[in-house]
Design a protein around this motif. Structure first.
Motif, PDB file in Angstrom:
ATOM      1  N   GLY A   1     -61.501 -97.859 -23.117  1.00 39.49           N
ATOM      2  CA  GLY A   1     -62.647 -98.319 -22.014  1.00 39.49           C
ATOM      3  C   GLY A   1     -62.497 -97.285 -20.773  1.00 39.49           C
ATOM      4  N   ALA A   2     -61.243 -96.726 -20.748  1.00 38.67           N
ATOM      5  CA  ALA A   2     -60.726 -95.769 -19.604  1.00 38.67           C
ATOM      6  C   ALA A   2     -61.503 -94.352 -19.868  1.00 38.67           C
ATOM      7  N   ILE A   3     -61.460 -94.150 -21.170  1.00 36.91           N
ATOM      8  CA  ILE A   3     -61.913 -92.739 -21.700  1.00 36.91           C
ATOM      9  C   ILE A   3     -63.479 -92.701 -21.679  1.00 36.91           C
ATOM     10  N   TYR A   4     -64.159 -93.810 -22.116  1.00 30.18           N
ATOM     11  CA  TYR A   4     -65.443 -94.197 -22.482  1.00 30.18           C
ATOM     12  C   TYR A   4     -66.075 -94.238 -21.110  1.00 30.18           C
ATOM     13  N   GLY A   5     -65.486 -95.138 -20.192  1.00 32.81           N
ATOM     14  CA  GLY A   5     -66.111 -95.459 -18.937  1.00 32.81           C
ATOM     15  C   GLY A   5     -65.950 -94.170 -17.926  1.00 32.81           C
TER      16      GLY A   5
ATOM     17  N   THR B   1     -62.475-102.855 -18.734  1.00 35.93           N
ATOM     18  CA  THR B   1     -61.932-101.515 -18.130  1.00 35.93           C
ATOM     19  C   THR B   1     -63.167-100.422 -17.972  1.00 35.93           C
ATOM     20  N   SER B   2     -64.067-100.270 -18.785  1.00 33.17           N
ATOM     21  CA  SER B   2     -65.090 -99.577 -18.688  1.00 33.17           C
ATOM     22  C   SER B   2     -65.901 -99.772 -17.556  1.00 33.17           C
TER      23      SER B   2
ATOM     24  N   LEU C   1     -66.755 -97.937 -13.483  1.00 31.18           N
ATOM     25  CA  LEU C   1     -67.998 -97.599 -12.480  1.00 31.18           C
ATOM     26  C   LEU C   1     -67.966 -98.338 -11.296  1.00 31.18           C
ATOM     27  N   LEU C   2     -67.430 -99.469 -10.948  1.00 35.69           N
ATOM     28  CA  LEU C   2     -67.443-100.196  -9.896  1.00 35.69           C
ATOM     29  C   LEU C   2     -66.794 -99.444  -8.707  1.00 35.69           C
ATOM     30  N   PRO C   3     -67.137 -99.776  -7.518  1.00 32.38           N
ATOM     31  CA  PRO C   3     -66.328 -99.164  -6.282  1.00 32.38           C
ATOM     32  C   PRO C   3     -65.344 -99.927  -6.035  1.00 32.38           C
ATOM     33  N   PRO C   4     -64.122 -99.439  -5.261  1.00 33.03           N
ATOM     34  CA  PRO C   4     -64.024 -98.237  -5.057  1.00 33.03           C
ATOM     35  C   PRO C   4     -63.474 -97.160  -5.987  1.00 33.03           C
ATOM     36  N   THR C   5     -63.205 -97.694  -7.149  1.00 36.98           N
ATOM     37  CA  THR C   5     -62.209 -96.570  -8.004  1.00 36.98           C
ATOM     38  C   THR C   5     -63.098 -95.425  -8.683  1.00 36.98           C
TER      39      THR C   5
ATOM     40  N   ILE D   1     -57.167 -91.833 -15.342  1.00 38.91           N
ATOM     41  CA  ILE D   1     -55.587 -91.543 -15.451  1.00 38.91           C
ATOM     42  C   ILE D   1     -54.664 -92.827 -14.634  1.00 38.91           C
ATOM     43  N   ASP D   2     -55.328 -93.042 -13.673  1.00 37.54           N
ATOM     44  CA  ASP D   2     -54.488 -94.148 -12.863  1.00 37.54           C
ATOM     45  C   ASP D   2     -54.418 -95.327 -13.653  1.00 37.54           C
ATOM     46  N   ARG D   3     -55.870 -95.633 -14.040  1.00 36.40           N
ATOM     47  CA  ARG D   3     -55.881 -96.976 -14.820  1.00 36.40           C
ATOM     48  C   ARG D   3     -54.755 -97.175 -16.380  1.00 36.40           C
ATOM     49  N   VAL D   4     -54.826 -95.990 -16.998  1.00 33.77           N
ATOM     50  CA  VAL D   4     -54.067 -95.811 -17.993  1.00 33.77           C
ATOM     51  C   VAL D   4     -52.719 -96.055 -17.749  1.00 33.77           C
TER      52      VAL D   4
END
Length: 373
Positions: free
Chosen positions: A78-82, A124-125, A129-133, A144-147
């Motif tokens: 999800g992090a890579i694709y998102g 995760t994806s 996309l959603l703020p603020p991240t 990177i932070d999410r993973v």
């Protein structure tokens, strides 16, 4: 006196929920520890590590390990694709954000539908996309932070499940198997009661069968987790699959006995077979309850001599009906019912021997562990 009785009642209820209390303690420690570590490393949204540590915590080590692997893989995908969608598709306007969300969700939702282990990937994806991240620190940094946060939560969760009051999946499986065997004893009692036209039998079956199915599913789920523990070299316990297979074979035997016991036996047949049938019921229930206790305590199974003798007597008497004048006056269905019941009990005996062999294996493994310690 009343106060003392109330305290004993509370202590008794707590004692009956030790497994649940241990799990609650592991969840609490994992969530708190994960959040504390994020503060040490100053992660921007460390609460994701705490959430992950809580989410992956399962009743057993194998279950926690499985949940950790699935959450990490789903988060990584999800992090890579998102992150790629956030970087490549403009989403500053509401319309652009809606399009980016659709592009980010559909492929991963399809992946999760095909492979449920990736069910966290669409979530995760979407978060990317959603703020603020997604907008405050950039797609790559957000990914990177999410993973990192999810990885930290996974590590803390697995470590806590390993070292804080650990519950091995193999132990949970054996406990569930023991419950199945104990319920089987109740089922035998009810089925024989149906043969004697016990009016309580039918209503009791409606309660016992769902309980057995639930216990079997619990044992099977724990066995899957136990296999994962074995593959991860977290335990050297015996392969759980033979025990589960044997439980299902015994279950099938009892279904066949139940079909043969669907109608009460004619009174003349009960006069002939009743004593041996009741003895077979009592010996079977005694053996099953003793076997259930042996499974729970990892002891050798009880002696089956009484059961074997009772079954031999019952089978011999059913065979004697062939030459007995009574058989010539019986309806064909009743005559066939008697021999179907005899055949079903014979098959049940064979699978019960296998179940006792599985119990012996558990007892031998326990003795080996004791000797090593």
């Amino acid at each position: 006196m009343a106060s003392s009785g109330w305290i004993e009642q509370v202590i008794g209820r707590i004692g009956a929920r030790q497994a649940e209390l241990k799990l609650a303690l592991r969840v609490t420690i994992a969530g708190t520890l994960a959040f504390a570590i994020t503060k040490v490393f100053n992660l921007p949204q460390g609460y994701w590590a705490a959430i992950t540590a809580v989410v992956i915590m399962q009743a057993s080590v194998g279950g926690s390990l499985k949940a950790a692997v699935e959450r990490f893989m789903g988060t990584l995908a999800g992090a890579i694709y998102g992150g790629a969608v956030a970087a490549l598709l403009p989403h500053g306007s509401p319309l652009g954000l809606a399009g980016a969300i659709a592009a980010a969700l559909f492929p991963l939702a399809l992946l999760a539908a095909v492979k449920p282990s990736f069910r966290v990937a669409p979530v995760t994806s979407l978060i990317m996309l959603l703020p603020p991240t997604g907008q405050a620190i950039g797609p790559l940094a957000a990914a990177i932070d999410r993973v990192a946060e999810i990885t930290l939560g996974n590590i803390v969760g697995v470590v806590v499940s390993l070292f804080v009051l650990p519950a091995r999946a193999h132990t949970l499986m054996v406990e569930a198997a023991a419950k199945v065997v104990s319920l089987n004893a109740n089922l035998i009692e009810v089925l024989v009661g149906e043969l004697a036209a016990d009016p309580k039998g039918r209503s009791a079956l409606q309660t016992i069968h769902p309980q057995i199915r639930a216990a079997l599913k619990k044992a099977e789920a724990a066995a899957d987790e136990a296999v994962r523990e074995r593959k991860s070299h977290l335990t050297d316990a015996a392969d759980p699959e033979p025990l589960i297979r044997t439980l299902y074979r015994v279950r099938h035997d009892l279904v066949m006995i139940g079909r043969a016991a669907a109608n009460p036996l004619p009174e003349r047949v009960l006069d002939k077979l009743g004593p041996s049938l009741l003895r077979l019921r009592d010996e079977t229930c005694t053996l099953l309850l003793g076997l259930a206790k042996a499974l729970r305590t990892r002891r050798l199974p009880p002696d089956s001599t009484g059961f074997e003798e009772a079954l031999h007597t019952f089978v011999s008497e059913t065979e004697a009906l062939r030459s007995h004048a009574l058989s010539h006056d019986l309806p064909y269905g009743s005559f066939g019912q008697v021999f179907a019941l005899s055949f079903a009990f014979e098959q049940f005996r064979k699978d019960l021997e296998d179940l006792m062999a599985r119990s012996e294996e558990l007892a031998a493994h326990r003795s080996h562990e004791t000797a090593e310690s």
